[in-house]
Design an enzyme around this catalytic site. Structure first.
Site, PDB file in Angstrom:
ATOM      1  N   GLY A 151       0.827  -1.202   0.000  1.00  0.00           N
ATOM      2  CA  GLY A 151       0.000   0.000   0.000  1.00  0.00           C
ATOM      3  C   GLY A 151       0.857   1.246   0.000  1.00  0.00           C
ATOM      4  O   GLY A 151       2.034   1.221  -0.382  1.00  0.00           O
ATOM      5  N   ARG A 152       0.285   2.339   0.460  1.00  0.00           N
ATOM      6  CA  ARG A 152       1.016   3.612   0.474  1.00  0.00           C
ATOM      7  C   ARG A 152       1.936   3.744   1.681  1.00  0.00           C
ATOM      8  O   ARG A 152       2.919   4.496   1.649  1.00  0.00           O
ATOM      9  CB  ARG A 152       0.011   4.777   0.476  1.00  0.00           C
ATOM     10  CG  ARG A 152      -0.900   4.813  -0.734  1.00  0.00           C
ATOM     11  CD  ARG A 152      -0.165   5.090  -2.025  1.00  0.00           C
ATOM     12  NE  ARG A 152       0.476   6.375  -2.018  1.00  0.00           N
ATOM     13  CZ  ARG A 152      -0.134   7.507  -2.355  1.00  0.00           C
ATOM     14  NH1 ARG A 152      -1.404   7.506  -2.690  1.00  0.00           N
ATOM     15  NH2 ARG A 152       0.524   8.643  -2.351  1.00  0.00           N
TER      16      ARG A 152
ATOM     17  N   TYR B 219       5.792  -5.468  -6.079  1.00  0.00           N
ATOM     18  CA  TYR B 219       5.061  -4.835  -7.168  1.00  0.00           C
ATOM     19  C   TYR B 219       6.107  -4.360  -8.188  1.00  0.00           C
ATOM     20  O   TYR B 219       7.147  -3.815  -7.803  1.00  0.00           O
ATOM     21  CB  TYR B 219       4.238  -3.660  -6.643  1.00  0.00           C
ATOM     22  CG  TYR B 219       3.315  -3.094  -7.683  1.00  0.00           C
ATOM     23  CD1 TYR B 219       2.200  -3.816  -8.114  1.00  0.00           C
ATOM     24  CD2 TYR B 219       3.572  -1.855  -8.267  1.00  0.00           C
ATOM     25  CE1 TYR B 219       1.369  -3.311  -9.094  1.00  0.00           C
ATOM     26  CE2 TYR B 219       2.737  -1.342  -9.244  1.00  0.00           C
ATOM     27  CZ  TYR B 219       1.636  -2.080  -9.664  1.00  0.00           C
ATOM     28  OH  TYR B 219       0.812  -1.581 -10.637  1.00  0.00           O
TER      29      TYR B 219
ATOM     30  N   CYS C 194       4.043  -6.686  -2.054  1.00  0.00           N
ATOM     31  CA  CYS C 194       3.818  -5.503  -2.888  1.00  0.00           C
ATOM     32  C   CYS C 194       4.852  -4.401  -2.582  1.00  0.00           C
ATOM     33  O   CYS C 194       6.045  -4.620  -2.703  1.00  0.00           O
ATOM     34  CB  CYS C 194       2.390  -5.023  -2.679  1.00  0.00           C
ATOM     35  SG  CYS C 194       1.706  -4.036  -4.028  1.00  0.00           S
ATOM     36  N   HIS C 195       4.385  -3.223  -2.145  1.00  0.00           N
ATOM     37  CA  HIS C 195       5.288  -2.105  -1.864  1.00  0.00           C
ATOM     38  C   HIS C 195       5.984  -2.219  -0.506  1.00  0.00           C
ATOM     39  O   HIS C 195       6.816  -1.377  -0.172  1.00  0.00           O
ATOM     40  CB  HIS C 195       4.521  -0.778  -1.914  1.00  0.00           C
ATOM     41  CG  HIS C 195       4.135  -0.355  -3.288  1.00  0.00           C
ATOM     42  ND1 HIS C 195       3.110  -0.954  -3.992  1.00  0.00           N
ATOM     43  CD2 HIS C 195       4.628   0.619  -4.097  1.00  0.00           C
ATOM     44  CE1 HIS C 195       2.983  -0.369  -5.170  1.00  0.00           C
ATOM     45  NE2 HIS C 195       3.894   0.579  -5.266  1.00  0.00           N
TER      46      HIS C 195
END
Length: 202
Positions: free
Chosen positions: A89-90, A139, A119-120
């Site tokens: 996510g962020r 990602y 992912c991130h």
């Protein structure tokens, strides 16, 4: 087998599935999971974001839910934990700016404890400088960061995961079944199945 104690590093706009699914699943099989966020305490919330794959050049982002933390970041002693989880996510973009987050991450690497990122989430590992010589995935947009940090970025299908020593990585939440399976194996967790005879009710 006695459950392990697992630390999860999160922040506002952590990916919704990537925080909630492992948080609940790891507890389901008997592990203790403490989710913490810099500058926040237990019972406070972080907002989540839903990242989806809808045919655009990158993921779309939508508001998610409120995720409740269950431990205080300032009280964390990484020596007390057996493994580390960093969802995507962020949040990884900015929690990696917190030096204490990086110190915690380095502890798990130096102690060769299991680390799982999705992912991130790998951006925290690149900032902590713990990917030198490691093979991992994330990602795709994080690939250049992995290479810059001295790691080897491996492109794999979005529903798959990979292991290099103590490190378990996956591209995004569609990999949850494989990512969690591999992480449980690295943790030494065995899930046993037993056959039951169904009893009919008339």
């Amino acid at each position: 087998m006695e459950g392990k104690k697992i630390l999860m590093l999160v922040g506002d706009f952590v990916e919704d599935y990537e925080v909630m699914v492992p948080f609940q699943t790891l507890q389901t099989v008997g592990h203790t999971v403490h989710a913490v966020c810099p500058d926040k305490k237990a019972e406070e919330n972080v907002k989540t974001a839903v990242h989806d794959f809808e045919g655009d050049q990158t993921y779309t982002e939508k508001p998610g839910h409120h995720f409740t933390l269950n431990a205080n970041f300032d009280d964390i002693n990484p020596n007390d934990y057996d493994a580390l989880v960093i969802p995507g996510g962020r949040a990884p973009e900015y929690i990696r700016l917190n030096e204490r987050v990086l110190e915690i991450t380095r502890h798990f690497d130096q102690a060769n404890k299991p680390i799982a990122t999705l992912c991130h989430g790998l951006l925290v590992l690149t900032a902590a400088g713990v990917l030198q010589g490691k093979r991992c995935t994330a990602y795709p947009a994080c690939g250049p960061d992995v290479k810059q940090a001295g790691g080897e970025y491996v492109s794999i299908p979005v529903e798959e995961a990979m292991v290099d020593g103590n490190l378990v990585t996956a591209p995004a939440w569609p990999a949850h079944p494989q990512w969690l399976k591999k992480f449980l194996e690295v943790l030494g967790t065995k899930v046993e199945h037993s056959e039951r005879t169904a009893v009919g009710v008339s």
